[in-house]
Write an enzyme that holds these catalytic residues in place. Sequence first.
Site, PDB file in Angstrom:
ATOM      1  CB  SER A  14     -11.192 -40.027  33.987  1.00  0.00           C
ATOM      2  OG  SER A  14     -12.061 -39.673  32.929  1.00  0.00           O
ATOM      3  CG  HIS A  41     -10.441 -36.533  32.131  1.00  0.00           C
ATOM      4  ND1 HIS A  41     -10.192 -37.783  31.624  1.00  0.00           N
ATOM      5  CD2 HIS A  41      -9.233 -35.924  32.213  1.00  0.00           C
ATOM      6  CE1 HIS A  41      -8.897 -37.925  31.408  1.00  0.00           C
ATOM      7  NE2 HIS A  41      -8.296 -36.807  31.758  1.00  0.00           N
ATOM      8  CG  ASP A 132      -5.107 -37.888  30.578  1.00  0.00           C
ATOM      9  OD1 ASP A 132      -3.956 -37.672  30.148  1.00  0.00           O
ATOM     10  OD2 ASP A 132      -5.786 -37.023  31.167  1.00  0.00           O
TER      11      ASP A 132
END
Length: 338
Positions: A14, A41, A132
């Site tokens: 990310s 992401h 995540d």
Amino acid sequence: MSDRPPTIVVIGASAGGIEALRAIVGGLPSDFPAAVFVVVHLGAHKSELPWLLSQIGPLPVVHPQDGDDVQGGMIFVAPPDHHMIVRHGRIRLTKGPRENWARPAIDPLFRSAAESYGAGVVGVILSGGLNDGCAGLYQIKDSGGVTLVQDPADAINPSMPRSAIANVTIDHCLPAAEMPRLLVELVAAMDTTNVATPHLPVGSRQEEVMTAYTSDQPIAVTCPDCGGALRRQHLGPFTQFRCHIGHVYTAEIMLAAQFLASEQSLGAAMRTLRERGELCRQMVSRTELENTPAASAWERAMQEAFDQADTVRQLLEREWTLPDGIGVVESSGAPAAG
């Protein structure tokens, strides 16, 4: 000869993860045998990440198409606004619900890799915020796979690596620049030991697994009045549904209330689609766009919108089965007024 490599590498990143990815991709050799899957992401924004990574290392880097075969010696990057999963030697793309505020999200890829490839998976968590990928990395470890995490001191945003270290048994924690060498060693070791990688279950179990990625089955029935979860209770021959606010429905009235809610939603969807089609039609009519690729694109979008609106209209106009309280089944385009 197997139709898929015995080992896959799944990488999640990310915020701050691009630099770590560059270090990994740039360090992998041209004969790296595993298939590499990457989720970053990036949301729905157009992504040039495959082009960028292909300039750095020798391996081909692509956004896959739904249904593509898993191939060793390639890097697959999740396309914008799509979850990417691996299933029975193929790559599947889905616009399922966002997970951890993200689509594409890391967890769906890691989860599917653990289910499909078991001990033949190497999971890698790189720089990023929040957590995540941590649940998916746990499943990879639980299935016998190998877990790697970027050293938090080496990460631009250490939150994801730190969360993984705190919650998952990590096999290796190291800077991104040192990961290519280790990945080569791990994949070679897995290949030489002939890792048995389980196929995804077939039949009804396979359908259950795919439901996890598409959310076809609701977790709970919700109240038409307030949206709260409903609890089912039985009173003699009657079945009732009650929410925490106190709204109560019999099953039959609940079904009628759901129909009215769906009718309103479908009506709004049909209106929006027709307005989309009209907007596209007006753009097609602009004389300065005539006989251009832009005009063709607007015309295709117009036809698509009107076709979808027609599909919704057919749903609105069909008859729906509405059982009454004594088991008699009635078909009606709308529930009878009480």
